[in-house]
Design an enzyme around this catalytic site. Structure first.
Site, short mmCIF file in Angstrom:
data_model
loop_
_atom_site.label_atom_id
_atom_site.label_comp_id
_atom_site.label_asym_id
_atom_site.label_seq_id
_atom_site.Cartn_x
_atom_site.Cartn_y
_atom_site.Cartn_z
N VAL A 5 0.77 -1.20 -0.02
CA VAL A 5 0.17 -0.08 -0.04
C VAL A 5 0.81 1.35 -0.02
CG1 VAL A 5 -2.09 -1.11 1.00
CG2 VAL A 5 -0.32 0.01 2.59
N TYR B 41 3.61 3.01 22.34
CA TYR B 41 2.87 2.85 20.89
C TYR B 41 3.30 4.20 20.16
CZ TYR B 41 -0.94 1.71 18.02
OH TYR B 41 -1.91 1.00 17.00
N LYS C 113 -2.79 6.53 14.36
CA LYS C 113 -4.28 6.10 14.60
C LYS C 113 -5.23 7.22 14.94
CE LYS C 113 -3.57 1.79 14.14
NZ LYS C 113 -3.95 0.77 12.86
P1 NAD Z 1 -0.83 -8.33 11.41
O1 NAD Z 1 0.63 -8.56 11.59
O2 NAD Z 1 -1.63 -9.93 11.05
O3 NAD Z 1 -1.33 -7.55 10.14
C1 NAD Z 1 -0.86 -6.17 9.62
C2 NAD Z 1 -0.86 -6.43 8.22
O4 NAD Z 1 -0.25 -5.37 7.94
C3 NAD Z 1 0.15 -7.58 7.74
O5 NAD Z 1 -0.74 -8.52 7.02
C4 NAD Z 1 1.05 -6.87 7.19
O6 NAD Z 1 1.50 -7.60 5.85
C5 NAD Z 1 0.32 -5.61 6.65
N1 NAD Z 1 1.30 -4.64 6.07
C6 NAD Z 1 2.27 -3.77 6.80
N2 NAD Z 1 2.81 -3.05 5.85
C7 NAD Z 1 2.24 -3.12 4.54
C8 NAD Z 1 2.14 -2.52 3.38
N3 NAD Z 1 3.31 -1.68 3.06
N4 NAD Z 1 1.36 -3.02 2.40
C9 NAD Z 1 0.26 -3.84 2.70
N5 NAD Z 1 0.32 -4.35 3.83
C10 NAD Z 1 1.04 -4.12 4.85
O7 NAD Z 1 -1.30 -7.68 12.87
P2 NAD Z 1 -2.79 -7.23 13.26
O8 NAD Z 1 -2.59 -7.20 14.58
O9 NAD Z 1 -3.98 -8.43 12.62
O10 NAD Z 1 -3.03 -5.84 12.72
C11 NAD Z 1 -3.98 -5.44 11.61
C12 NAD Z 1 -4.54 -4.00 12.16
O11 NAD Z 1 -5.02 -4.13 13.45
C13 NAD Z 1 -3.41 -3.03 12.20
O12 NAD Z 1 -4.04 -1.85 11.50
C14 NAD Z 1 -3.16 -2.88 13.70
O13 NAD Z 1 -2.66 -1.29 13.95
C15 NAD Z 1 -4.69 -2.99 14.17
N6 NAD Z 1 -4.94 -3.30 15.44
C16 NAD Z 1 -4.03 -4.43 16.16
C17 NAD Z 1 -4.18 -4.53 17.57
C18 NAD Z 1 -3.52 -5.80 18.17
O14 NAD Z 1 -3.24 -5.62 19.55
N7 NAD Z 1 -2.83 -6.69 17.46
C19 NAD Z 1 -5.24 -4.08 18.36
C20 NAD Z 1 -5.88 -2.86 17.94
C21 NAD Z 1 -5.72 -2.44 16.33
O1 0WE Z 2 -1.24 -1.25 16.00
C1 0WE Z 2 -0.78 -2.13 16.77
C2 0WE Z 2 0.75 -2.63 16.20
C3 0WE Z 2 1.22 -1.70 14.90
C4 0WE Z 2 2.68 -2.08 14.46
C5 0WE Z 2 3.43 -3.25 15.01
C6 0WE Z 2 4.67 -3.43 14.49
C7 0WE Z 2 5.65 -4.34 15.14
C8 0WE Z 2 6.88 -4.72 14.28
C9 0WE Z 2 3.07 -1.29 13.52
N1 0WE Z 2 4.54 -1.43 13.25
C10 0WE Z 2 5.01 -2.54 13.60
N2 0WE Z 2 6.47 -2.70 13.35
C11 0WE Z 2 7.22 -3.59 13.41
O2 0WE Z 2 8.44 -3.70 13.06
N3 0WE Z 2 -1.16 -2.42 18.04
C12 0WE Z 2 -2.38 -1.87 18.39
C13 0WE Z 2 -0.65 -3.52 18.67
C14 0WE Z 2 0.24 -2.75 19.73
O3 0WE Z 2 1.58 -2.51 19.28
C15 0WE Z 2 2.20 -1.68 20.37
C16 0WE Z 2 1.08 -2.01 21.34
C17 0WE Z 2 -0.04 -2.62 20.95
C18 0WE Z 2 -1.38 -2.62 21.71
C19 0WE Z 2 3.13 -1.21 20.70
C20 0WE Z 2 3.68 -0.57 21.88
C21 0WE Z 2 2.79 -0.56 22.87
C22 0WE Z 2 1.41 -1.21 22.71
#
Ligand code: NAD
Ligand code: 0WE
Length: 255
Positions: A65, A155, A162
């Protein structure tokens, strides 16, 4: 009649079977949606292909993206294969690892721009490229986290990203509302996914939320999937520009 019978969904952000996007895909498939998937890179392609195939996906395309040409090529493929989009799921975030530790104050210009480009601008870019494919009644959704509203240690730049993502949802909802296209965000509680792996103290955060949230448990990808299903379905026809919390109620608590 199933909730999203015959609707066409495009899902961005499945990395593996722990991904939030995978929980969403399973819920949409269960209720009758036809789904297409994207991936970035060979490692993720290897995981996504079997998952997508298990849900009879007809479209599995690469899309970084951060690249306008990838987004344009993706939408041309969608046009050929499905001719329209009823459900668009953006479940993508990225910040450089060094930005997710220490003080927010230390955020670099490049770190800031990368987080904003991949985690925020990408939603707007995708929706713009998909505009003439999005059918009346379509539902666009993205994933956010409460670190946009209150400070969550480490974060950092993702919290700022966000906040901008949630604001983008409101502006996109205003732009697309007249076309009967809805845009919403789901604010999920912490879930152990690839994006959460290697975050220092994540286990401790999960345990704390599980013990103190009103529902006394952590959020699952099925919880998020079922709310996404509702947002994708016509049951949520009056809801747009909203951020819905799916976090066991944790964000309502103070002490
Ligand atoms: P995940 O790692 O399974 O998914 C993140 C996805 O982002 C991956 O599939 C990765 O390939 C994709 N991505 C990263 N860079 C990209 C790029 N340049 N082009 C296309 N795709 C790209 O982790 P997740 O936790 O399922 O994350 C999905 C969403 O949920 C994110 O927006 C994350 O911020 C949000 N989120 C996560 C949590 C959590 O605690 N895991 C909580 C709230 C929100
Ligand atoms: O949105 C997220 C994670 C997003 C994320 C995570 C990574 C890890 C690996 C974005 N970029 C990267 N880059 C990397 O190289 N969350 C909501 C999960 C999350 O991440 C945190 C949290 C929580 C919750 C990071 C610090 C503190 C809390």
């Amino acid at each position: 009649m199933r909730l999203v019978e015959g609707k066409v969904g495009l899902i961005l952000g499945v990395a593996n079977d722990h991904s939030i996007a995978w929980g969403i895909a399973q819920a949409l498939h269960r209720e009758g949606a036809q789904l297409g998937f994207t991936y970035v890179g060979n490692a993720i392609e290897k995981r996504v292909r079997p998952l997508a195939t298990s849900l009879q996906a007809e479209l599995i395309e690469p899309c970084d993206v951060g690249r306008d040409e990838d987004i344009a090529a993706l939408m041309e493929r969608v046009r050929t294969v499905y001719g329209r989009i009823d459900i668009l799921v953006h479940a993508i975030a990225f910040a450089q690892r060094e930005e997710l530790k220490g003080e927010y104050l230390e955020t670099t210009r490049q770190g800031f721009l990368t987080a904003m480009d991949i985690s925020v601008y990408s939603l707007t870019a995708l929706v713009r490229a998909a505009r003439d494919l999005l059918a009346p009644g379509a539902s666009v959704m993205t994933l956010t986290y409460h670190g946009s509203q209150q400070v969550v240690p480490n974060y950092n730049v993702m919290g700022v990203a966000k906040a901008a993502l949630e604001a983008s949802v409101r502006y996109l909802a205003a732009d697309l509302g007249p076309q009967q296209i809805r845009v919403n965000a789901i604010s999920a509680g912490p879930i152990r996914t690839l994006a959460a792996s290697g975050i220092a103290g994540f286990r401790t955060m999960l345990d704390h939320v599980g013990e103190h949230a009103p529902l006394r448990r952590n959020t699952t990808i099925d919880d998020v999937g079922n709310t996404a299903l509702w947002l994708a379905s016509d049951l949520s026809s009056g809801v747009t520009g909203e951020t819905l919390y799916v976090d066991s109620g944790y964000h309502i608590m103070m002490m």
